[in-house]
Design an enzyme around this catalytic site. Structure first.
Site, PDB file in Angstrom:
ATOM      1  N   TYR A 149       2.368  -4.533  -8.013  1.00 12.34           N
ATOM      2  CA  TYR A 149       2.051  -4.426  -6.580  1.00 12.34           C
ATOM      3  C   TYR A 149       1.602  -5.788  -6.038  1.00 12.34           C
ATOM      4  CZ  TYR A 149       0.005  -2.543  -2.277  1.00 12.34           C
ATOM      5  OH  TYR A 149      -0.307  -2.280  -0.961  1.00 12.34           O
TER       6      TYR A 149
HETATM    7  P1  NAD Z   1       2.092   5.936   2.646  1.00 10.33           P
HETATM    8  O1  NAD Z   1       2.411   6.391   1.280  1.00 10.33           O
HETATM    9  O2  NAD Z   1       1.243   6.811   3.529  1.00 10.33           O
HETATM   10  O3  NAD Z   1       3.440   5.596   3.458  1.00 10.33           O
HETATM   11  C1  NAD Z   1       4.498   4.897   2.859  1.00 10.33           C
HETATM   12  C2  NAD Z   1       5.803   5.423   3.415  1.00 10.33           C
HETATM   13  O4  NAD Z   1       6.867   4.659   2.816  1.00 10.33           O
HETATM   14  C3  NAD Z   1       6.064   6.901   3.050  1.00 10.33           C
HETATM   15  O5  NAD Z   1       6.444   7.627   4.208  1.00 10.33           O
HETATM   16  C4  NAD Z   1       7.208   6.828   2.043  1.00 10.33           C
HETATM   17  O6  NAD Z   1       8.089   7.942   2.105  1.00 10.33           O
HETATM   18  C5  NAD Z   1       7.902   5.550   2.472  1.00 10.33           C
HETATM   19  N1  NAD Z   1       8.703   4.979   1.377  1.00 10.33           N
HETATM   20  C6  NAD Z   1       8.291   4.726   0.099  1.00 10.33           C
HETATM   21  N2  NAD Z   1       9.304   4.245  -0.619  1.00 10.33           N
HETATM   22  C7  NAD Z   1      10.378   4.183   0.211  1.00 10.33           C
HETATM   23  C8  NAD Z   1      11.728   3.768   0.041  1.00 10.33           C
HETATM   24  N3  NAD Z   1      12.188   3.329  -1.155  1.00 10.33           N
HETATM   25  N4  NAD Z   1      12.572   3.827   1.100  1.00 10.33           N
HETATM   26  C9  NAD Z   1      12.125   4.297   2.303  1.00 10.33           C
HETATM   27  N5  NAD Z   1      10.867   4.708   2.517  1.00 10.33           N
HETATM   28  C10 NAD Z   1      10.003   4.639   1.488  1.00 10.33           C
HETATM   29  O7  NAD Z   1       1.402   4.497   2.491  1.00 10.33           O
HETATM   30  P2  NAD Z   1       0.603   3.560   3.539  1.00 10.33           P
HETATM   31  O8  NAD Z   1      -0.782   3.467   3.072  1.00 10.33           O
HETATM   32  O9  NAD Z   1       0.900   3.956   4.929  1.00 10.33           O
HETATM   33  O10 NAD Z   1       1.283   2.164   3.216  1.00 10.33           O
HETATM   34  C11 NAD Z   1       2.147   1.514   4.128  1.00 10.33           C
HETATM   35  C12 NAD Z   1       2.273   0.055   3.716  1.00 10.33           C
HETATM   36  O11 NAD Z   1       0.999  -0.580   3.792  1.00 10.33           O
HETATM   37  C13 NAD Z   1       2.763  -0.136   2.273  1.00 10.33           C
HETATM   38  O12 NAD Z   1       3.665  -1.228   2.242  1.00 10.33           O
HETATM   39  C14 NAD Z   1       1.493  -0.478   1.528  1.00 10.33           C
HETATM   40  O13 NAD Z   1       1.737  -1.230   0.373  1.00 10.33           O
HETATM   41  C15 NAD Z   1       0.744  -1.260   2.583  1.00 10.33           C
HETATM   42  N6  NAD Z   1      -0.698  -1.313   2.370  1.00 10.33           N
HETATM   43  C16 NAD Z   1      -1.406  -0.166   2.305  1.00 10.33           C
HETATM   44  C17 NAD Z   1      -2.767  -0.225   2.064  1.00 10.33           C
HETATM   45  C18 NAD Z   1      -3.601   1.017   1.946  1.00 10.33           C
HETATM   46  O14 NAD Z   1      -4.692   0.948   1.386  1.00 10.33           O
HETATM   47  N7  NAD Z   1      -3.144   2.155   2.458  1.00 10.33           N
HETATM   48  C19 NAD Z   1      -3.406  -1.473   1.917  1.00 10.33           C
HETATM   49  C20 NAD Z   1      -2.616  -2.628   1.994  1.00 10.33           C
HETATM   50  C21 NAD Z   1      -1.286  -2.537   2.226  1.00 10.33           C
END
Ligand code: NAD
Length: 242
Positions: A149
């Site tokens: 990650y």
């Molecule tokens: P989440 O799991 O709620 O949402 C992620 C979405 O991406 C889901 O709807 C999933 O179906 C979709 N997805 C996953 N793999 C996929 C693929 N191969 N093709 C198409 N869609 C796909 O997660 P989130 O917390 O909303 O995260 C969103 C972004 O923010 C991510 O890139 C994550 O790494 C980043 N992020 C999140 C956090 C956190 O703590 N939540 C912190 C830093 C960064």
């Protein structure tokens, strides 16, 4: 009263859940027409968004087709937010399963590359564009037991810097954000120990809120963001040291 995103169109990958869904709500409320791209068809259907594409961002041909159908349906592409992502499992690097490592890189890094690659020509034709990639504080700091990650998100930071410079002479701006932990369904992919460790690293002493991340991203996606490109924006509750 005119709104900030009236007449603009936005693609949000990962728009069916978590941060992506929060951004979608805010952009729609401020006048944007949306296309949500996600692999979760059932969750997409629940968003009640008119234009959605069910796809896996690791498939470059599917991403290319999605850009074409979206541009045809919405008339143009002004904004791309890349939120699709996974954490992968938590293991020390020397025990990290190779297939799991590859999947994290394929979605989090190569998926962002495919989306930017497919959408930029439409923004060039449009003479305007805003791209906001969602990286992570893990990409700057390196979280233990999350090397895939962390490496994928460091890659997104590098990609954003390159693409921003390549497009700097145009009206297309490319930036990324590096959030610390925000409680969304992505937490289900991590161990409790990992989540506790992430919280312990945030000086403000709590998880971020989806709206706090969305507020920054909406500014980066707006015309107001004129003199920033190829840059990395912090939203980490004080965790980032640079
Ligand atoms: P989440 O799991 O709620 O949402 C992620 C979405 O991406 C889901 O709807 C999933 O179906 C979709 N997805 C996953 N793999 C996929 C693929 N191969 N093709 C198409 N869609 C796909 O997660 P989130 O917390 O909303 O995260 C969103 C972004 O923010 C991510 O890139 C994550 O790494 C980043 N992020 C999140 C956090 C956190 O703590 N939540 C912190 C830093 C960064």
């Amino acid at each position: 009263m005119p709104q900030r995103f009236d007449g603009q169109t936005a693609i949000i990958t990962g728009g069916a859940s978590g941060i992506g869904a929060g951004i979608a709500r805010r952009l729609a409320a401020e006048g944007a027409m949306l296309s949500l791209w996600d692999m979760d068809e059932a969750a997409l259907a629940q968003t009640n968004t008119a234009h959605t594409v069910t796809l896996d961002v690791t498939d470059p041909d599917a991403v290319h087709r999605a850009a074409e159908t979206t541009a045809a349906a919405l008339g143009k592409i002004d904004i791309l937010i890349t939120s699709a992502g996974i954490t992968g499992p938590n293991h020390p690097t020397w025990e990290y399963p190779v297939a799991a490592w590859d999947r994290v890189i394929d979605i989090n890094l190569k998926g962002v590359f495919y989306c930017c690659r497919a959408v930029v020509p439409f923004m060039q034709a449009n003479g305007y564009g805003r791209i906001v990639n969602i990286a992570s504080i893990a990409g700057k700091e390196g979280n233990p037991n999350a090397s895939a990650y962390s490496a994928s998100k460091a890659g997104v930071i590098g990609l954003t810097k390159s693409l921003g410079k390549e497009l700097a002479a145009s009206e297309i701006r490319v930036n990324c954000v590096t959030p610390a932990a925000v409680k969304t369904p992505i937490f289900d992919q991590m161990t409790e120990q990992q989540i506790d460790w992430m919280l312990s690293k945030i000086p403000i002493g709590r998880f971020g809120a989806i709206d706090e991340v969305a507020s920054l991203i909406l500014w980066l996606a707006s015309a107001e963001c004129g003199f920033s490109t190829g840059a990395v924006f912090d939203v980490s509750g004080g965790r980032a040291t640079y």
